[in-house]
Design a protein around this motif. Structure first.
Motif, PDB file in Angstrom:
ATOM      1  N   SER A  30       0.827  -1.204   0.000  1.00  0.00           N
ATOM      2  CA  SER A  30       0.000   0.000   0.000  1.00  0.00           C
ATOM      3  C   SER A  30       0.859   1.250   0.000  1.00  0.00           C
ATOM      4  O   SER A  30       0.576   2.218  -0.710  1.00  0.00           O
ATOM      5  N   GLY A  88       1.039   3.554  -3.132  1.00  0.00           N
ATOM      6  CA  GLY A  88       0.523   4.894  -2.861  1.00  0.00           C
ATOM      7  C   GLY A  88       1.483   5.978  -3.310  1.00  0.00           C
ATOM      8  O   GLY A  88       1.066   7.034  -3.793  1.00  0.00           O
ATOM      9  N   ASN A 119       0.901   6.698  -6.709  1.00  0.00           N
ATOM     10  CA  ASN A 119      -0.502   7.047  -6.976  1.00  0.00           C
ATOM     11  C   ASN A 119      -1.244   5.872  -7.607  1.00  0.00           C
ATOM     12  O   ASN A 119      -2.055   6.042  -8.520  1.00  0.00           O
ATOM     13  N   LEU A 143      -4.896   5.344  -8.150  1.00  0.00           N
ATOM     14  CA  LEU A 143      -5.468   5.451  -6.819  1.00  0.00           C
ATOM     15  C   LEU A 143      -6.765   6.243  -6.878  1.00  0.00           C
ATOM     16  O   LEU A 143      -6.851   7.265  -7.550  1.00  0.00           O
ATOM     17  N   PRO A 167      -5.904   4.108   1.439  1.00  0.00           N
ATOM     18  CA  PRO A 167      -6.056   3.412   0.154  1.00  0.00           C
ATOM     19  C   PRO A 167      -6.647   2.022   0.379  1.00  0.00           C
ATOM     20  O   PRO A 167      -6.393   1.382   1.383  1.00  0.00           O
ATOM     21  N   GLU A 184      -3.058   1.711  -6.809  1.00  0.00           N
ATOM     22  CA  GLU A 184      -3.538   0.705  -5.874  1.00  0.00           C
ATOM     23  C   GLU A 184      -3.703  -0.607  -6.627  1.00  0.00           C
ATOM     24  O   GLU A 184      -3.769  -0.632  -7.859  1.00  0.00           O
TER      25      GLU A 184
END
Length: 292
Positions: free
Chosen positions: A137, A141, A144, A279, A289, A146
């Motif tokens: 994550s 993250g 940007n 994301l 997220p 997921e």
């Protein structure tokens, strides 16, 4: 030529065994530390990072020495570097072996789950998955991104590639083009084609059978197939892992990389590939997220 191939075969097999041994050692270290002992868990993470960095540096130095010895063969350099720095497991070459191996995996998993249930260790194993997800994550993250869930059906690597492409292509087509490339460039791949359990080299006929099974069966994909796909698509492939550096295969190509996530603990039978997506806006704005 034969001496060079023999040397790189030995080095690739040794690197593979050393990585497997280190992963087993790390697993034992994790099992020995309670999740509630935050001080020891923090030290454990530092120790794991140090061990992995030391091995990565050692292997990199050996690869550099090998490249210097055979500086005139750029193809050897590219394939050696891309394959030796990864530890993404491949399926055995024949259908009968594949079936036996899958059965062994399932039997071992059942035995492990029984031992866990008997010892009351459900939480540590669930903890490994949580740790992996938490690390991924953070990594994703920062980019940007997921995770995007891909079914664990034996085609996950190809489906993750398929999901990343901007044009329509079937999994069957990706498998066929991968096998075709590997068969046409057998000398580039054969030195790295070894038994994943023993590290022993396999024959040319075994390799050709392996390529046939890429097309015919739901065999799992790994480092050989990723390397072939990077050439087929003429696109870099970036593999993100929780506890290892990001690996980019096909760095010689200038296109935007396809991004895959490699997970060790997500599935009960072992390793798995997921895709990624941008994301969500709510996560970018500050919400936690979401992992799929």
């Amino acid at each position: 030529m034969e001496d060079r191939q023999s040397e790189r075969q030995r080095m690739a097999r040794r690197h593979y065994r050393e990585k497997k041994e280190l992963q087993a050692r790390i697993q034992a270290m994790k099992n020995s530390v309670s999740k509630s002992d935050k001080k020891r868990r923090k030290q454990l993470l530092l120790d794991v990072a140090r061990l992995e960095a030391e091995m990565e540096q050692k292997h990199r130095q050996e690869l550099e020495k090998f490249r210097e010895s055979f500086a005139n063969n750029s193809n050897v350099e590219t394939v050696t570097e891309d394959l030796a720095k990864m530890d993404l497991e491949n399926q055995p070459p024949s259908l009968s072996r594949a079936q036996r191996r899958r059965e062994r995996r399932m039997a071992l998993e059942r035995e492990r789950q029984e031992r866990i249930a008997g010892a009351g260790m459900e939480e540590p194993l669930a903890g490994f998955r949580r740790d992996e997800e938490e690390k991924l994550s953070v990594i994703l993250g920062a980019k940007n991104l997921e995770m995007k869930d891909i079914p664990a059906d034996g085609h996950c690597m190809y489906r993750a590639i398929q999901d990343q492409l901007m044009f329509s292509v079937t999994v069957e087509s990706l498998r066929g083009r991968t096998a075709d490339y590997m068969q046409k460039h057998i000398d580039d791949f054969l030195p790295f084609f070894s038994d994943p359990e023993t590290g022993d080299a396999r024959s040319r006929d075994d390799f050709l059978s392996y390529c046939d099974n890429i097309v015919r069966n739901a065999s799992w994909g790994g480092q050989l197939e990723l390397r072939a796909l990077s050439h087929v698509l003429q696109t870099p492939i970036e593999v993100i892992q929780a506890d290892s550096p990001v690996v980019v295969i096909g760095e010689e190509y200038s296109k935007k990389p396809l991004v895959l996530v490699y997970l060790r603990y997500a599935c009960s039978l072992g390793e798995h590939y997921n895709s990624v997506k941008p994301l969500e806006e709510r996560a970018v704005a500050g919400a936690a997220p979401r992992l799929f």
